[in-house]
Scaffold this motif. Sequence first.
Motif, PDB file in Angstrom:
ATOM      1  N   ASP A  15       0.817  -1.210   0.000  1.00 59.35           N
ATOM      2  CA  ASP A  15       0.000   0.000   0.000  1.00 59.35           C
ATOM      3  C   ASP A  15       0.857   1.269   0.000  1.00 59.35           C
ATOM      4  O   ASP A  15       0.356   2.348   0.286  1.00 59.35           O
ATOM      5  N   ALA A 282       2.274   6.735   0.688  1.00 58.65           N
ATOM      6  CA  ALA A 282       1.039   5.948   0.731  1.00 58.65           C
ATOM      7  C   ALA A 282       0.304   6.082  -0.593  1.00 58.65           C
ATOM      8  O   ALA A 282       0.064   7.190  -1.069  1.00 58.65           O
ATOM      9  N   LYS A 283      -0.049   4.962  -1.195  1.00 58.31           N
ATOM     10  CA  LYS A 283      -0.711   4.987  -2.505  1.00 58.31           C
ATOM     11  C   LYS A 283      -2.086   5.642  -2.454  1.00 58.31           C
ATOM     12  O   LYS A 283      -2.557   6.178  -3.450  1.00 58.31           O
ATOM     13  N   ARG A 284      -2.732   5.619  -1.294  1.00 59.56           N
ATOM     14  CA  ARG A 284      -4.071   6.202  -1.214  1.00 59.56           C
ATOM     15  C   ARG A 284      -4.034   7.723  -1.233  1.00 59.56           C
ATOM     16  O   ARG A 284      -5.058   8.354  -1.473  1.00 59.56           O
ATOM     17  N   CYS A 311      -6.961  12.539   0.137  1.00 58.42           N
ATOM     18  CA  CYS A 311      -7.135  11.104  -0.068  1.00 58.42           C
ATOM     19  C   CYS A 311      -8.598  10.858  -0.415  1.00 58.42           C
ATOM     20  O   CYS A 311      -9.499  11.451   0.193  1.00 58.42           O
ATOM     21  N   LEU A 315     -10.935   5.635   0.573  1.00 62.06           N
ATOM     22  CA  LEU A 315      -9.655   5.083   1.032  1.00 62.06           C
ATOM     23  C   LEU A 315      -9.175   5.704   2.341  1.00 62.06           C
ATOM     24  O   LEU A 315      -8.128   5.330   2.861  1.00 62.06           O
TER      25      LEU A 315
END
Length: 343
Positions: A15, A282-284, A311, A315
């Motif tokens: 993630d 963080a990908k979110r 974000c 998510l």
Amino acid sequence: MVSLVFAASQNPGADFVFQWGPFTMPYQINLNYSLYAGVKSDRDKALRLLFRRNEFRQALSHLIDREGICEGVFPAPNVQPFYGGYPSGSAYYQEDKVVKYPYDPAAAKALLADLGFKDTDGDGILNWPEDSLISGASLIIELITEATEPEHVVIAEALVTDFRDAGIDLRVKNIQAGLFIQREESQDYDLALGRSYAATPWVRPDEVGPVSEISPSWHTAGPGGQRDLLPFEQRIEELLAATVTMTSSEERKKVFGEVLQLYTENVYTVGILEMAYPMAFAKRHRNYPLDFPATLYNWYHNSLPIEIRWCPEELQLPWQYQDLIPTPEFYRIQEWYHIADVE
């Protein structure tokens, strides 16, 4: 630890995304220049007078196998040699201004001999010259480090053999952080190994030169503000003071370039290595600034307005943003928020 994080980031289901940041974490040896603070014996004064000799500082630099330490002790792509001043990730770093005294034990020994040091008792350690305050004594120097910082200890220990081969008995003393700070503030040490925060010299000029009686940490003033700055220190002091009112970025770059050259050609501190920060995203979070980290003034959360950390709602973590709703009061206490008084 970093290798484990990197390996975890390679999992397609991770993630977060991993990448190396700029080289902004340098490690160096600070030599105590003070003649009026922390001097308790003839030995202390003799060492500090010696540290104020550029030839001796050059010799120390020539005794550090930076490539060997980087490759043998820290074999990672985020570690490389450092020669003092600003790290290469700094916005004001200029390679052509850096004067380097690379690993060269023969040159170091020649410089020490020119300073009058000889092994007069045959024990492999150099002895002080006859015209010194401690004539005939062995050249023993203590290097303090923070025992709670493992990389500091490892770097310090890596220096001992090369220093001894040149006739310097370098004695590493690992002490707790509180005592380290206490001894540093009272100037009660010979050499101190630690990190520098000079990547932002316009924000942290105290990491670069004498901008106050308590800076830099390796040459603070004694009682009554007594301090004998070396000629190059005086020039650095003038240059740093001039940057405060500069409005031109080009002019600042020129001045900080001169500071960098003065710093390194005089081996103000002895650089060893520099590291790049590992960064995980963080990908979110979908809108990281292109120049993330936004500034090097503070860490991420103190450097960006809260609402920039966006974000998608689906998510978001249910607990993460509850206490982060901006209010006027919140803005006013942030370091990045300033209101100019207009009459």
